[in-house]
Design a protein around this motif. Structure first.
Motif, PDB file in Angstrom:
ATOM      1  N   SER B   2       0.846  -1.198   0.000  1.00 18.12           N
ATOM      2  CA  SER B   2       0.000   0.000   0.000  1.00 18.12           C
ATOM      3  C   SER B   2       0.881   1.247   0.000  1.00 18.12           C
ATOM      4  O   SER B   2       2.030   1.211   0.438  1.00 18.12           O
ATOM      5  N   LYS B   4       1.142   5.702   0.347  1.00 20.78           N
ATOM      6  CA  LYS B   4       0.567   6.951   0.840  1.00 20.78           C
ATOM      7  C   LYS B   4       0.747   7.997  -0.264  1.00 20.78           C
ATOM      8  O   LYS B   4       1.880   8.322  -0.643  1.00 20.78           O
ATOM      9  N   LYS B  53      -4.774   4.031  -5.937  1.00 21.49           N
ATOM     10  CA  LYS B  53      -5.384   3.597  -4.682  1.00 21.49           C
ATOM     11  C   LYS B  53      -6.220   2.330  -4.915  1.00 21.49           C
ATOM     12  O   LYS B  53      -6.165   1.389  -4.129  1.00 21.49           O
ATOM     13  N   SER B  59      -4.008   1.576   0.202  1.00 20.15           N
ATOM     14  CA  SER B  59      -3.383   2.870  -0.071  1.00 20.15           C
ATOM     15  C   SER B  59      -4.330   3.993   0.308  1.00 20.15           C
ATOM     16  O   SER B  59      -5.551   3.813   0.328  1.00 20.15           O
ATOM     17  N   THR B  60      -3.762   5.170   0.603  1.00 17.46           N
ATOM     18  CA  THR B  60      -4.599   6.328   0.908  1.00 17.46           C
ATOM     19  C   THR B  60      -4.242   7.477  -0.029  1.00 17.46           C
ATOM     20  O   THR B  60      -3.093   7.608  -0.461  1.00 17.46           O
ATOM     21  N   VAL B  61      -5.230   8.293  -0.338  1.00 19.12           N
ATOM     22  CA  VAL B  61      -5.003   9.506  -1.131  1.00 19.12           C
ATOM     23  C   VAL B  61      -5.462  10.698  -0.301  1.00 19.12           C
ATOM     24  O   VAL B  61      -6.604  10.751   0.155  1.00 19.12           O
ATOM     25  N   ASP B  84      -9.267  10.263   0.680  1.00 18.91           N
ATOM     26  CA  ASP B  84      -9.534   9.900   2.067  1.00 18.91           C
ATOM     27  C   ASP B  84      -9.639  11.098   2.989  1.00 18.91           C
ATOM     28  O   ASP B  84     -10.424  11.092   3.933  1.00 18.91           O
TER      29      ASP B  84
END
Lengths: 340, 291
Positions: B2, B4, B53, B59-61, B84
Motif C-alpha cells: 500500500s 501513501k 489507490k 493505499s490512501t489519497v 480519504d
C-alpha cells in the motif's frame, strides 16, 4: 563571475534551435551589461561535436559536461551540474528554453539556489528598478516580461536580490543569429564526477521516441490559423482545404486545441509555437494576448471573425466580418477562380 | 503493497472563460468576475492517484491545497471523488507567494503529513502557467520527479514506471519512490463525483469557513462525524519559517503590470458577401500576398 549563462539543450549531439536563439539573446544582454557569455552543454559523446555549433554565437566560455548517463536528460544529474557550477561561477543571469527539459530543470535549480525563475518570457530587457518598500535602487536588472493571468495582463518581473536571475523562453520567440563563425571562445571540459554524485543517476529512461515535427509552422510563409470560432473539428477541415490551395500551413489557438478542434502541436501562442509568417490568416480567433504573443511579428494579418470588435482585428490589415463556415468556402472558391 | 499518496491541487480563477468585466477600469484583474475552479490538470492528477489507490488496496489519497478558506472547495471536490482526507494550508503569511515560496509551504505541509510515497499534481495551473511548483516541491523534499506524465504504466517493488511527454515524442521512465509526478491534460480525465460520497461530505468544512458565533448549522453532526472537519494548517502548524513564506519568501517581484492594448493598424473591412470576398481575393493576388 557575474556573467550571463545559457543552458544548451542537446538531442544526441545536436544543439537545439531554442538554445541557439537564447545564445543570441544572451550575447546581446552580456554586451549591454559588459560581461561575458558562457554556455553549458551536458550530454554523452558531445565533445568535439558541440563546440562548432555553439561558439559562433559569441560564446566566451563553453562548459562541456560529457559522460555516460547525461543523455537522455534526467532531472537530478543536470540539476547538480547547474547548481554546483553556479555556486562556483556565480552568474547574474541564466537562460534556458521553455521546453519540456527547461521547464523540468529550471524550477529544480531555482529551488535549490533559492533564486527566482520566470517561465515563458516573451521579452527580456535590462533596466533599473526602485523597490518602493526598501527604498533600494537597482541599476541593471533583467526585466522578465510575460503575459499572465490567462493573457489578460503582461507582467514585468524582476529578481532584485537573488542570483542568478533565471528565465525560460519558448522556442521561436528570439531569433538565432551567429555573431562570428570564427569567434574565439574558451572550451572547458569539466570533470562530471566533481559535479554529479553517483546517486543522482536513479531515474532510468527505458524507452524513447522522438519524431521530427509533423508540421512546419515555424518556417511557414503563410499560415491559416483557427480558433474557437471554427466551431468543430469537422469545420477545421475547411482550413486544411484553403491551406492546400494557397500552399500554407495550418495552426490553431489554445482555445481550438483545448476544445479538440485541432492537435495540440498546432497551437500558436505563448504556450505553443511562435511564428513569423509573411501572411497570417486568423479564422475565428478572438486574439487573446497569449495568442498574439505567438504571431504578432507576422507580416500581413487577415482576420475572419463574426465580431467586428474582436481584439485581433486591431492588428489585422484585412478584416472579413462573417463566420468561418461561410467565408472560407467563398475564399476557396474565388481563389480557385481568380488564380488560374 | 500500500502507498501513501498526496495530490497537490489549486483553486484557480477560470482564466479560460474571461468576460469583458474581467479587468477593472484601472487595469487590474477583477478576481470577483472570474469563477474559481479546480485547476484542470490537477483533476487529471487526482484521477491517476485514485486509480493507484484502487489497484493497491490499503493505499490512501490525501489532497493538499494552499489558499484562502474558500479553497476548501477543491478538497470537497476531492472527497466527492474518493480521496480519504484533505489538508487546507491557509494563513495570511502565505499571501503574495511566488512559486518558490509556494513550494516551500507545500513541502513543509508534506513533511508534516509524513511518510508520503507518491506526490502528484497537475503539470501547471491555468492562472500562471509556470509549471514550476511541482519540480520545486520535489527539490525541497529531495525526491525524484517525473514531469509531463501521460500514463502510469506500473507500480511495483518500490519503483514507478511512467509514460511521459517530451518535445517531439514520448519516453518511458522508471523512478524509485518516493517520487513527485506532474500530470498533463492529455492524461485520462477525472471521474465524476460519486453520489454517495457527495451526500457524505457535502457539509465538510475547514474551521475557518464555519461561522464563529455559534450559528453553525447542523453543529452536532461535526461532533459525531470528525471527517466533516477538514484539517486546516497555518504557517506555525507546519513549522514554517516566515522568512520563506509569502511575499517575504518570494525572490521574484512584479515590477509592472500592463493591460496591453493593441495599436490599431489601418485595416480594410469586408463583409462576407460574394462580391466582397472576391474583391479581397483579387486584391491579395494583385499585391502578391497570396498566390
Amino acid at each position: 563571475m557575474n556573467n550571463v549563462f545559457v543552458y544548451c539543450e542537446i538531442e544526441k549531439t545536436i544543439v537545439e534551435e531554442v538554445s541557439l536563439e537564447l545564445l543570441t539573446k544572451g550575447r546581446k544582454l552580456a554586451d549591454q551589461l559588459g560581461v561575458e557569455l558562457e554556455a553549458i552543454c551536458a550530454g554523452t559523446d558531445i565533445k568535439g561535436k558541440v563546440e562548432s555549433q555553439v561558439l559562433p554565437y559569441g560564446v566566451d566560455k563553453l562548459h562541456i559536461f560529457d559522460a555516460e548517463g547525461l543523455f537522455p536528460y534526467t532531472s537530478k544529474p543536470h540539476t547538480s551540474i547547474l547548481v554546483n557550477l553556479f555556486k562556483q561561477e556565480k552568474p547574474q543571469i541564466c537562460l534556458m528554453g521553455a521546453t519540456v527539459i527547461g521547464r523540468d530543470l529550471g524550477p529544480r535549480v531555482s529551488s535549490c539556489l533559492k533564486s527566482g525563475l520566470t517561465a515563458d518570457c516573451t521579452a527580456l530587457k535590462i533596466g533599473e528598478y526602485d523597490d518602493t518598500k526598501s527604498g533600494k535602487h537597482y541599476d541593471q536588472l533583467l526585466y522578465q516580461i510575460r503575459p499572465a493571468f490567462g493573457g489578460n495582463i503582461v507582467a514585468t518581473i524582476v529578481n532584485p536580490d537573488h542570483r542568478p536571475q533565471m528565465a525560460t523562453v519558448r522556442s521561436g520567440v528570439m531569433k538565432a543569429e551567429t555573431k562570428d563563425p570564427n569567434y574565439k571562445g574558451e572550451v572547458i571540459i569539466q570533470d562530471v564526477a566533481k559535479f554529479v554524485p553517483e546517486t543522482d543517476f536513479v531515474v532510468k529512461v527505458l524507452d524513447r521516441h522522438v519524431e521530427k515535427a509533423k508540421n512546419n509552422l515555424k518556417g511557414a510563409s503563410i499560415i491559416v490559423s483557427g480558433g474557437y470560432g471554427v466551431g468543430s473539428r469537422e469545420d477545421f477541415n475547411l482550413l486544411y482545404e484553403f491551406a492546400q490551395e494557397i500552399h500554407a500551413e495550418v495552426g490553431g489557438s489554445r482555445a481550438a486545441a483545448d476544445a479538440g478542434f485541432c492537435d495540440c502541436d498546432l497551437q500558436i501562442g505563448q504556450t505553443g509555437v511562435t511564428v513569423r509568417p509573411k501572411v497570417y490568416i486568423a479564422c475565428g480567433i478572438s486574439g487573446a494576448i497569449q495568442h498574439v504573443a505567438g504571431m504578432k511579428e507576422s507580416g500581413i494579418v487577415i482576420s475572419i471573425n463574426t465580431d467586428p470588435d474582436a481584439p485581433i482585428n486591431q492588428l489585422a490589415d484585412y478584416v472579413i466580418v462573417g463566420s468561418v463556415q461561410e467565408v472560407l468556402p467563398k475564399l476557396i472558391k474565388y481563389y480557385k477562380k481568380n488564380s488560374k | 503493497m500500500s502507498y501513501k499518496i498526496v495530490v497537490l491541487a489549486k483553486q484557480v480563477p477560470d482564466t479560460r472563460n474571461v468576460g469583458k468585466d474581467a479587468m477593472t477600469p484601472e487595469g487590474t484583474v477583477n478576481r470577483a468576475a472570474l469563477p474559481a475552479i479546480f485547476n484542470p490538470e490537477d483533476l487529471n492528477a487526482l484521477e491517476q492517484a485514485l486509480r493507484l489507490k484502487e489497484q493497491n488496496p490499503g493505499s490512501t489519497v490525501s489532497i493538499l491545497t494552499m489558499g484562502p478558506p474558500r479553497a476548501t472547495e477543491v478538497i470537497r471536490e476531492g472527497l466527492y471523488r474518493g480521496v480519504d482526507n484533505g489538508y487546507l494550508l491557509t494563513d495570511r503569511a502565505f499571501a503574495g507567494a511566488d512559486t518558490l515560496a509556494t513550494s516551500y509551504a507545500l513541502s513543509m505541509a508534506i513533511r508534516k503529513i509524513g511518510g508520503c510515497d507518491i506526490i502528484m499534481g497537475g503539470r501547471q495551473a491555468i492562472d500562471g502557467d509556470t509549471a514550476q511548483v511541482g519540480p520545486q516541491v520535489a527539490e525541497k523534499l529531495g525526491i525524484n520527479q517525473v514531469t509531463y506524465t501521460e500514463e502510469i504504466l506500473s507500480l511495483k517493488d518500490g519503483k514507478i514506471t511512467v509514460k511521459r511527454h517530451i518535445d517531439g515524442g514520448v519516453e518511458t521512465v522508471e523512478a524509485p519512490l518516493p517520487v513527485l509526478l506532474t500530470v498533463n491534460s492529455t492524461a485520462d480525465p477525472c471521474r465524476p463525483r460519486n453520489a454517495k460520497l457527495l451526500m457524505k461530505y457535502k457539509r465538510a468544512m475547514a474551521p475557518m469557513e464555519m461561522p464563529q458565533d455559534g450559528t453553525l448549522p447542523y453543529a452536532e453532526q461535526y461532533k459525531k462525524k470528525p471527517y466533516l472537519t477538514v484539517t486546516q494548517w497555518s504557517v506555525a502548524d507546519v513549522d514554517g519559517d516566515l522568512q520563506q513564506c509569502g511575499l517575504a519568501g518570494s525572490p521574484t517581484k512584479v515590477k509592472a503590470v500592463q493591460n496591453i492594448v493593441f495599436k490599431a493598424k489601418e485595416s480594410k473591412t469586408f463583409t462576407a458577401s460574394d462580391g466582397d470576398v472576391e474583391a479581397l481575393i483579387q486584391e491579395l493576388l494583385a499585391n502578391h500576398t497570396i498566390g
